[in-house]
Design a protein around this motif. Structure first.
Motif, PDB file in Angstrom:
ATOM      1  N   ARG A 194      39.325  -3.159  -1.042  1.00 10.95           N
ATOM      2  CA  ARG A 194      38.720  -1.980  -0.443  1.00 10.95           C
ATOM      3  C   ARG A 194      39.242  -0.727  -1.130  1.00 10.95           C
ATOM      4  NH1 ARG A 194      35.935  -2.891   4.040  1.00 10.95           N
ATOM      5  NH2 ARG A 194      36.187  -4.877   5.123  1.00 10.95           N
ATOM      6  N   PRO A 195      38.418   0.315  -1.188  1.00 13.08           N
ATOM      7  CA  PRO A 195      38.881   1.552  -1.810  1.00 13.08           C
ATOM      8  C   PRO A 195      40.010   2.165  -1.019  1.00 13.08           C
ATOM      9  CG  PRO A 195      36.782   1.876  -0.715  1.00 13.08           C
ATOM     10  CD  PRO A 195      37.056   0.401  -0.687  1.00 13.08           C
ATOM     11  N   ALA A 196      40.893   2.860  -1.725  1.00  9.22           N
ATOM     12  CA  ALA A 196      42.041   3.472  -1.083  1.00  9.22           C
ATOM     13  C   ALA A 196      41.617   4.596  -0.154  1.00  9.22           C
ATOM     14  CB  ALA A 196      43.009   4.001  -2.144  1.00  9.22           C
ATOM     15  N   ALA A 197      40.536   5.281  -0.487  1.00 10.96           N
ATOM     16  CA  ALA A 197      40.049   6.386   0.338  1.00 10.96           C
ATOM     17  C   ALA A 197      38.566   6.213   0.550  1.00 10.96           C
ATOM     18  CB  ALA A 197      40.339   7.733  -0.333  1.00 10.96           C
ATOM     19  N   SER A 198      38.090   6.636   1.700  1.00 11.58           N
ATOM     20  CA  SER A 198      36.671   6.512   2.003  1.00 11.58           C
ATOM     21  C   SER A 198      35.868   7.467   1.146  1.00 11.58           C
ATOM     22  CB  SER A 198      36.423   6.789   3.484  1.00 11.58           C
ATOM     23  OG  SER A 198      36.837   8.107   3.796  1.00 11.58           O
ATOM     24  N   VAL A 199      34.669   7.020   0.787  1.00 15.24           N
ATOM     25  CA  VAL A 199      33.770   7.842  -0.012  1.00 15.24           C
ATOM     26  C   VAL A 199      32.635   8.291   0.873  1.00 15.24           C
ATOM     27  CG1 VAL A 199      32.287   7.917  -2.028  1.00 15.24           C
ATOM     28  CG2 VAL A 199      34.383   6.564  -2.091  1.00 15.24           C
ATOM     29  N   GLY A 200      32.469   9.572   1.046  1.00 11.71           N
ATOM     30  CA  GLY A 200      31.460  10.087   1.940  1.00 11.71           C
ATOM     31  C   GLY A 200      30.711  11.237   1.322  1.00 11.71           C
ATOM     32  N   PRO A 201      29.740  11.780   2.029  1.00  8.48           N
ATOM     33  CA  PRO A 201      28.946  12.874   1.494  1.00  8.48           C
ATOM     34  C   PRO A 201      29.769  14.102   1.155  1.00  8.48           C
ATOM     35  CG  PRO A 201      27.887  11.894   3.405  1.00  8.48           C
ATOM     36  CD  PRO A 201      29.256  11.315   3.339  1.00  8.48           C
ATOM     37  N   ALA A 202      30.912  14.277   1.853  1.00  7.80           N
ATOM     38  CA  ALA A 202      31.703  15.468   1.611  1.00  7.80           C
ATOM     39  C   ALA A 202      32.647  15.327   0.425  1.00  7.80           C
ATOM     40  CB  ALA A 202      32.514  15.810   2.867  1.00  7.80           C
ATOM     41  N   SER A 218      24.165   4.680  -1.932  1.00  5.22           N
ATOM     42  CA  SER A 218      23.461   3.467  -1.507  1.00  5.22           C
ATOM     43  C   SER A 218      22.231   3.764  -0.656  1.00  5.22           C
ATOM     44  CB  SER A 218      24.409   2.552  -0.731  1.00  5.22           C
ATOM     45  OG  SER A 218      24.923   3.215   0.413  1.00  5.22           O
ATOM     46  N   GLU A 219      22.163   4.940  -0.041  1.00  6.11           N
ATOM     47  CA  GLU A 219      21.008   5.298   0.777  1.00  6.11           C
ATOM     48  C   GLU A 219      20.156   6.383   0.124  1.00  6.11           C
ATOM     49  OE1 GLU A 219      22.268   6.265   4.675  1.00  6.11           O
ATOM     50  OE2 GLU A 219      23.096   4.269   5.100  1.00  6.11           O
ATOM     51  N   ASN A 220      20.373   6.619  -1.144  1.00  6.09           N
ATOM     52  CA  ASN A 220      19.578   7.611  -1.874  1.00  6.09           C
ATOM     53  C   ASN A 220      18.311   6.940  -2.394  1.00  6.09           C
ATOM     54  OD1 ASN A 220      18.653   9.827  -3.289  1.00  6.09           O
ATOM     55  ND2 ASN A 220      20.078   9.545  -5.016  1.00  6.09           N
ATOM     56  N   TYR A 221      17.391   6.635  -1.488  1.00  9.63           N
ATOM     57  CA  TYR A 221      16.216   5.867  -1.854  1.00  9.63           C
ATOM     58  C   TYR A 221      15.187   6.690  -2.622  1.00  9.63           C
ATOM     59  CZ  TYR A 221      18.192   2.511   1.385  1.00  9.63           C
ATOM     60  OH  TYR A 221      19.040   1.628   2.015  1.00  9.63           O
ATOM     61  N   ALA A 222      15.463   7.965  -2.814  1.00  5.45           N
ATOM     62  CA  ALA A 222      14.591   8.754  -3.676  1.00  5.45           C
ATOM     63  C   ALA A 222      14.761   8.372  -5.137  1.00  5.45           C
ATOM     64  CB  ALA A 222      14.870  10.246  -3.493  1.00  5.45           C
ATOM     65  N   ASP A 223      15.879   7.725  -5.457  1.00  4.63           N
ATOM     66  CA  ASP A 223      16.139   7.295  -6.829  1.00  4.63           C
ATOM     67  C   ASP A 223      15.602   5.888  -7.034  1.00  4.63           C
ATOM     68  OD1 ASP A 223      17.955   8.004  -9.384  1.00  4.63           O
ATOM     69  OD2 ASP A 223      18.188   5.879  -8.909  1.00  4.63           O
ATOM     70  N   ASP A 224      14.866   5.703  -8.101  1.00  2.00           N
ATOM     71  CA  ASP A 224      14.244   4.406  -8.370  1.00  2.00           C
ATOM     72  C   ASP A 224      15.276   3.312  -8.593  1.00  2.00           C
ATOM     73  OD1 ASP A 224      11.832   2.741  -9.063  1.00  2.00           O
ATOM     74  OD2 ASP A 224      12.892   2.627 -10.984  1.00  2.00           O
ATOM     75  N   LEU A 282      32.115   3.499  -5.407  1.00  2.00           N
ATOM     76  CA  LEU A 282      31.238   2.670  -4.577  1.00  2.00           C
ATOM     77  C   LEU A 282      32.053   2.014  -3.480  1.00  2.00           C
ATOM     78  CD1 LEU A 282      29.403   0.767  -7.467  1.00  2.00           C
ATOM     79  CD2 LEU A 282      28.558   2.797  -6.286  1.00  2.00           C
ATOM     80  N   ASP A 283      31.428   1.751  -2.336  1.00  2.00           N
ATOM     81  CA  ASP A 283      32.120   0.944  -1.340  1.00  2.00           C
ATOM     82  C   ASP A 283      31.982  -0.529  -1.710  1.00  2.00           C
ATOM     83  OD1 ASP A 283      29.597   0.104  -0.559  1.00  2.00           O
ATOM     84  OD2 ASP A 283      29.491   1.449   1.167  1.00  2.00           O
ATOM     85  N   LYS A 284      32.635  -1.371  -0.945  1.00  2.00           N
ATOM     86  CA  LYS A 284      32.687  -2.793  -1.290  1.00  2.00           C
ATOM     87  C   LYS A 284      31.305  -3.434  -1.306  1.00  2.00           C
ATOM     88  CE  LYS A 284      34.915  -7.102   0.141  1.00  2.00           C
ATOM     89  NZ  LYS A 284      35.861  -7.718   1.107  1.00  2.00           N
ATOM     90  N   ASP A 285      30.482  -3.099  -0.307  1.00  2.00           N
ATOM     91  CA  ASP A 285      29.149  -3.701  -0.227  1.00  2.00           C
ATOM     92  C   ASP A 285      28.270  -3.267  -1.393  1.00  2.00           C
ATOM     93  OD1 ASP A 285      29.839  -4.993   2.103  1.00  2.00           O
ATOM     94  OD2 ASP A 285      29.067  -3.420   3.411  1.00  2.00           O
ATOM     95  N   ALA A 286      28.335  -1.990  -1.753  1.00  2.00           N
ATOM     96  CA  ALA A 286      27.523  -1.501  -2.872  1.00  2.00           C
ATOM     97  C   ALA A 286      27.955  -2.152  -4.173  1.00  2.00           C
ATOM     98  CB  ALA A 286      27.631   0.018  -2.967  1.00  2.00           C
ATOM     99  N   ARG A 287      29.253  -2.332  -4.346  1.00  2.00           N
ATOM    100  CA  ARG A 287      29.730  -2.980  -5.564  1.00  2.00           C
ATOM    101  C   ARG A 287      29.289  -4.436  -5.616  1.00  2.00           C
ATOM    102  NH1 ARG A 287      36.025  -4.169  -6.853  1.00  2.00           N
ATOM    103  NH2 ARG A 287      35.614  -5.576  -5.095  1.00  2.00           N
TER     104      ARG A 287
END
Length: 317
Positions: free
Chosen positions: A9-17, A133-139, A95-100
């Motif tokens: 798991r990543p050492a720090a959370s990755v978020g929009p901020a 992972s939720e940026n569905y505007a990107d192909d 990336l988080d674990k699921d995205a990776r």
């Protein structure tokens, strides 16, 4: 395989901020063609080489499959497990674990442009500096999500549709031909579920399999010179009771079926035709289905309470 790449798991959370992370070099050099050995570790080594050379990929293809320009000289990248593990670990910074994990599933999907898709997704995440992972505007994000969902469905079907045959030496053998390379994803399921017996699951299309010897599950490969036209195990090596087991399974399948509720369209949607060749219950029957006749006829209470009489009206003794 995925087992050689530790998941942490990543050492720090990755978020929009989250702010944009430093250390992602600009790819200012002319694009290059890259080749590798076709393994996931090899692809991760290519990703390291791309940023080391600061040259974006014009194409990434396995050795021997290169289809570049007339004068293009591809860069052959040798697999380095140390570098690949380093790249795999550092991806958790972006990336988080699921995205990776989805990137690994995209690789197993065998999509024609899977290598470039993985690079574009990882590069976008690194340069964006936040969860995409939720940026569905990107192909690229949409395609990664779609392929990951298809891989999950195929994995689930293989875990449900595998049918084993027992050989004379006690080995349980199964042949599959999935649309995607799902053997690395189903290994843990079958190792846990059938831990008390030796088994082999063989992917006929990709010519390799998983073998469990009661201790561990290993990847096994077969001689490429072996003919591919036959996928069935020879009857001479099967256990003498195997035909009986198949008849019993077919009988069970027939008797739990409800003919009045037959819905072939729905049935084919949940169990596509391409899997039927390896399912015992879908093989031709040696004997036709017949209802079980092991019950006595039910008598109504009125009939059961009336005494039987003779033709002249007298009761029988």
């Amino acid at each position: 395989m995925s087992q050689s790449l530790p998941l942490r798991r990543p050492a720090a959370s990755v978020g929009p901020a989250a702010t944009r992370r430093p250390g992602v070099p600009e790819l200012r050099q002319a694009p290059l063609d890259y080749t590798y050995d076709g393994s996931f570790e090899g692809l991760l080594t290519v990703l390291f080489t791309i940023y080391e050379r600061k040259a974006a990929p014009n194409s990434i293809q396995a050795h021997g499959a290169m289809q570049g320009g007339l004068f293009a000289q591809p860069v052959a990248v040798a697999t380095d497990e140390t570098l690949s593990a380093r790249v795999w670990k550092n991806l958790l910074r972006y990336l988080d674990k699921d995205a990776r994990t989805r990137l690994f599933h995209v690789f197993l999907s065998e999509a024609p442009d899977r290598e470039l898709l993985i690079f574009r997704y990882a590069d976008l995440a690194m340069r964006t500096g936040r969860d995409i992972s939720e940026n569905y505007a990107d192909d690229n994000v949409r395609r990664v999500q779609r392929l990951a969902q298809q891989m999950y469905r195929e994995k689930h079907r293989m875990e449900a549709f595998v049918r084993f045959e027992k050989t004379q030496d006690g080995l349980f053998h199964a042949t599959i031909e999935p649309d995607f390379d799902v053997l690395p994803l189903i290994a843990a399921h079958f190792t846990k579920r059938y831990a008390d017996q030796r088994w082999l699951i063989y992917d006929r299309r990709r010519r390799y399999g998983l073998y469990y010897d009661l201790h561990q599950t290993d990847v096994v490969e077969f001689d490429s010179a072996t003919p591919r036209h036959s996928s069935a195990v020879s009857a001479t090596v099967l256990d003498e009771r195997e035909p009986l087991f198949q008849v019993l399974w077919q009988a069970y399948f027939d008797h739990v079926n409800i003919p009045e509720r037959k819905n072939l369209k729905l049935h084919r949607r949940h169990m596509p035709l391409r899997y039927w060749r390896y399912l015992s219950e879908k093989q031709p029957r040696e004997q036709r289905f017949a209802a079980i006749r092991n019950k006595r006829p039910v008598q109504s209470p009125t009939t059961a309470s009336l005494p039987s009489t003779t033709p002249d009206g007298n009761e029988k003794d």
